[in-house]
Design an enzyme around this catalytic site. Structure first.
Site, PDB file in Angstrom:
ATOM      1  N   GLU A 183      32.320  34.511  36.256  1.00  0.00           N
ATOM      2  CA  GLU A 183      33.217  34.237  35.131  1.00  0.00           C
ATOM      3  C   GLU A 183      34.583  33.777  35.605  1.00  0.00           C
ATOM      4  OE1 GLU A 183      32.393  38.029  33.083  1.00  0.00           O
ATOM      5  OE2 GLU A 183      34.126  38.815  34.152  1.00  0.00           O
ATOM      6  N   PRO A 184      34.629  32.587  36.163  1.00  0.00           N
ATOM      7  CA  PRO A 184      35.899  32.068  36.658  1.00  0.00           C
ATOM      8  C   PRO A 184      36.774  31.542  35.526  1.00  0.00           C
ATOM      9  CG  PRO A 184      34.199  30.420  36.904  1.00  0.00           C
ATOM     10  CD  PRO A 184      33.523  31.634  36.338  1.00  0.00           C
ATOM     11  N   GLY A 185      38.046  31.730  35.678  1.00  0.00           N
ATOM     12  CA  GLY A 185      39.005  31.131  34.763  1.00  0.00           C
ATOM     13  C   GLY A 185      39.862  30.156  35.548  1.00  0.00           C
ATOM     14  N   ARG A 186      40.713  30.732  36.375  1.00  0.00           N
ATOM     15  CA  ARG A 186      41.683  29.951  37.148  1.00  0.00           C
ATOM     16  C   ARG A 186      41.015  28.836  37.973  1.00  0.00           C
ATOM     17  NH1 ARG A 186      46.458  32.725  38.781  1.00  0.00           N
ATOM     18  NH2 ARG A 186      45.231  34.615  38.598  1.00  0.00           N
TER      19      ARG A 186
ATOM     20  N   ARG B 290      54.584  32.790  34.354  1.00  0.00           N
ATOM     21  CA  ARG B 290      54.106  33.300  35.646  1.00  0.00           C
ATOM     22  C   ARG B 290      55.226  33.503  36.674  1.00  0.00           C
ATOM     23  NH1 ARG B 290      50.762  31.577  38.735  1.00  0.00           N
ATOM     24  NH2 ARG B 290      49.514  33.457  38.941  1.00  0.00           N
TER      25      ARG B 290
ATOM     26  N   TYR C  75      55.388  37.375  37.587  1.00  0.00           N
ATOM     27  CA  TYR C  75      54.778  37.752  38.871  1.00  0.00           C
ATOM     28  C   TYR C  75      55.550  37.217  40.065  1.00  0.00           C
ATOM     29  CZ  TYR C  75      50.745  37.696  35.645  1.00  0.00           C
ATOM     30  OH  TYR C  75      49.890  37.859  34.588  1.00  0.00           O
TER      31      TYR C  75
ATOM     32  N   CYS D 148      67.524  33.216  26.755  1.00  0.00           N
ATOM     33  CA  CYS D 148      68.666  34.077  27.041  1.00  0.00           C
ATOM     34  C   CYS D 148      68.286  35.272  27.920  1.00  0.00           C
ATOM     35  CB  CYS D 148      69.217  34.593  25.727  1.00  0.00           C
ATOM     36  SG  CYS D 148      67.959  35.487  24.831  1.00  0.00           S
ATOM     37  N   GLU D 149      67.732  34.994  29.079  1.00  0.00           N
ATOM     38  CA  GLU D 149      67.358  36.053  30.025  1.00  0.00           C
ATOM     39  C   GLU D 149      67.616  35.526  31.422  1.00  0.00           C
ATOM     40  OE1 GLU D 149      65.198  38.950  29.464  1.00  0.00           O
ATOM     41  OE2 GLU D 149      64.705  38.608  27.362  1.00  0.00           O
TER      42      GLU D 149
ATOM     43  N   TYR E  33      46.495  30.462  32.622  1.00  0.00           N
ATOM     44  CA  TYR E  33      47.509  31.480  32.315  1.00  0.00           C
ATOM     45  C   TYR E  33      48.883  30.854  32.110  1.00  0.00           C
ATOM     46  CZ  TYR E  33      43.556  34.068  34.099  1.00  0.00           C
ATOM     47  OH  TYR E  33      42.284  34.531  34.302  1.00  0.00           O
TER      48      TYR E  33
HETATM   49  N1  LLP Z   1      36.692  38.344  34.330  1.00  0.00           N
HETATM   50  C1  LLP Z   1      37.473  39.381  34.018  1.00  0.00           C
HETATM   51  C2  LLP Z   1      36.868  40.632  33.612  1.00  0.00           C
HETATM   52  C3  LLP Z   1      38.867  39.245  34.098  1.00  0.00           C
HETATM   53  O1  LLP Z   1      39.637  40.274  33.822  1.00  0.00           O
HETATM   54  C4  LLP Z   1      39.429  38.013  34.508  1.00  0.00           C
HETATM   55  C5  LLP Z   1      40.879  37.836  34.580  1.00  0.00           C
HETATM   56  C6  LLP Z   1      38.570  36.946  34.806  1.00  0.00           C
HETATM   57  C7  LLP Z   1      37.195  37.159  34.719  1.00  0.00           C
HETATM   58  C8  LLP Z   1      39.057  35.612  35.231  1.00  0.00           C
HETATM   59  O2  LLP Z   1      39.774  35.705  36.397  1.00  0.00           O
HETATM   60  P1  LLP Z   1      40.158  34.378  37.197  1.00  0.00           P
HETATM   61  O3  LLP Z   1      38.869  33.710  37.599  1.00  0.00           O
HETATM   62  O4  LLP Z   1      40.938  33.506  36.287  1.00  0.00           O
HETATM   63  O5  LLP Z   1      40.936  34.842  38.339  1.00  0.00           O
HETATM   64  N2  LLP Z   1      47.718  36.315  34.060  1.00  0.00           N
HETATM   65  C9  LLP Z   1      47.373  36.454  35.456  1.00  0.00           C
HETATM   66  C10 LLP Z   1      45.891  36.555  35.658  1.00  0.00           C
HETATM   67  C11 LLP Z   1      45.236  37.668  34.890  1.00  0.00           C
HETATM   68  C12 LLP Z   1      43.766  37.730  35.086  1.00  0.00           C
HETATM   69  C13 LLP Z   1      43.132  38.652  34.111  1.00  0.00           C
HETATM   70  N3  LLP Z   1      41.720  38.742  34.238  1.00  0.00           N
HETATM   71  C14 LLP Z   1      47.986  35.295  36.213  1.00  0.00           C
HETATM   72  O6  LLP Z   1      48.675  34.482  35.611  1.00  0.00           O
HETATM   73  O7  LLP Z   1      47.825  35.215  37.419  1.00  0.00           O
END
Ligand code: LLP
Length: 402
Positions: A260-263, A299, A303, A328-329, A357
């Site tokens: 389950e990739p996002g990034r 981000r 972070y 204003c921060e 993100y």
């Molecule tokens: N699966 C689960 C259960 C997750 O919690 C996440 C991300 C993903 C998959 C996808 O992760 P990825 O492949 O994108 O790394 N806002 C933060 C990242 C938070 C990630 C939360 N969970 C940032 O900007 O770096």
């Protein structure tokens, strides 16, 4: 493919996010291809970028969806992702979300605590359905990433330990309303080391084999997301090696792999483009002030994340500055102590690797409308989300004015 940021700025104004859909395709194909030796499902983590057109594009490639709210589930369904490709995770699902997920018939509810399992069972009973579930295991592995995006240690709120998971699977086996279909594990995000992933997947695969021995046969092993991308000069995990080391753990198991990739799919496909408003010097500190801000891309503020930044002018006169927005921060910055060329009013600045993100974490702080989102596909641009107007921002309040 190179995107003409200036043309897009003239056409859509600034700030904006632009996403290269062809790059998303390439990322998807790379990962899907790496798992070709097995049945696999790439379930896109919708939270990374939940624009409907982005999800639809991934759906057209064959992706499923990993969702963390019923809203995300509905986004996925809306653009045509089949229910049997949708997983619903999250440590705090609301009863109404569980009910809706069961009614919608998605692939699995990914359960993250014993208490949640009891709720899912009770709700499934009320509805007289069988809930397909997976259990999120917390393998207690340090993923060696930023603490805010580390999720696989017992000190993190996610999942359950192995012994609890075993007990929960046994409960499922004895329940008329629970059908244990899968197992899940996600140890963190922006991972750049393979070893922790290998270790955690091995723990999960061992558990799957143990369960099989007691006649609990799972169909899906979800290895989570987390693959890192290059923001700066990170050395990445090779996707083939990643897939290979996952597949190696699965001996003796006839099971479909889910990741389950996002990034990885969208991060480097997106750029945030903003324009220079002013320059100023306070004492001897130079500031470049732009029209984008922390509410658009949080981000760096949240972070201290690094994003590569490029000023789109030909000026060669570089000096140290902070790149900041109008909010204003003092925390409203994109970069601190960065060498940038001298800028003029209206010069464009590209902030790269902003596809994941970025927009999804945007807010309306300071009554700033969310920016426009643009897709570029086969060299053709199109708007995929309108810039928010003042009227949009007050729409839900106006009727209550006394
Ligand atoms: N699966 C689960 C259960 C997750 O919690 C996440 C991300 C993903 C998959 C996808 O992760 P990825 O492949 O994108 O790394 N806002 C933060 C990242 C938070 C990630 C939360 N969970 C940032 O900007 O770096």
């Amino acid at each position: 493919m190179s995107i003409n940021f200036k043309e897009l700025a003239n056409k859509y104004q600034t700030p904006y996010y632009v996403y290269d859909f062809d790059h998303i395709t390439a990322q998807y194909n790379e990962l899907k291809g790496a798992f070709k030796a097995r049945k696999s499902l790439v379930a896109y983590a919708v939270k990374a970028n939940s624009n409907l057109s982005v999800i639809k594009h991934l759906a057209s490639l064959g992706a499923g969806a990993d969702c963390v709210s019923i809203g995300e589930v509905k986004r996925a369904l809306k653009v045509g992702i089949a229910p049997y490709k949708i997983i619903f995770s999250g440590v705090g699902k609301i009863d109404s979300e569980i009910k809706e997920a069961l009614e919608l018939g998605i692939l699995m509810i990914n359960v993250e605590s014993d208490a949640e399992l009891q709720r899912v069972e009770a709700i499934a009973k009320e509805l007289d359905v069988v809930a397909r579930i997976s259990i999120r295991v917390n393998p207690n592995i340090d993923p060696k990433t930023h603490p805010y995006i580390s999720t696989g240690l017992h000190e993190n709120k996610f999942g359950v330990d192995i012994d609890t998971a075993k007990r929960m699977y046994i409960q499922c086996k004895n329940s008329e309303n629970l059908d244990p279909q899968g197992i899940h594990c996600h140890i963190g995000s922006q991972l750049t080391e393979l070893e922790p992933i290998k270790e955690s997947v091995k723990i999960v695969a061992d558990l799957v084999r143990n369960l099989k021995a007691i006649k609990i046969e799972l169909s899906f092993m979800d290895i989570g997301g987390g693959l890192g991308i290059v923001y700066d000069d990170e050395k990445l995990i090779d996707t083939n090696e990643y897939a290979q080391s996952v597949l190696e753990t699965m001996f003796g198991l006839d099971i479909t792999i889910i990741c389950e990739p996002g990034r990885f799919l969208v991060g480097n496909c997106g750029t945030f483009v903003t324009k220079v408003l002013y320059e100023k010097v306070n004492g001897n500190k130079r500031f470049v002030i732009v029209d984008g801000a922390m509410n658009d891309l949080i981000r760096p503020s949240l972070y201290n994340a690094y994003h590569k930044i490029e000023v789109l002018n030909d000026n060669k006169e570089f000096s140290d500055c902070n790149l900041v927005g109008p909010v204003c921060e003092s925390g409203d910055f994109f970069a601190k102590n960065i060498d940038l060329p001298k800028t003029e009013h209206n010069d464009l600045i590209a902030i790269y690797s902003a596809g994941a993100y970025g927009f999804t974490m945007a807010s309306n702080y300071n009554t700033r409308g969310k920016v426009a989102e643009i897709a570029v596909e086969n060299g053709v641009d199109r708007l995929i989300r309108k810039r928010e107007t003042f009227e949009d921002l007050i729409a839900l309040e106006e009727e209550f004015l006394k």
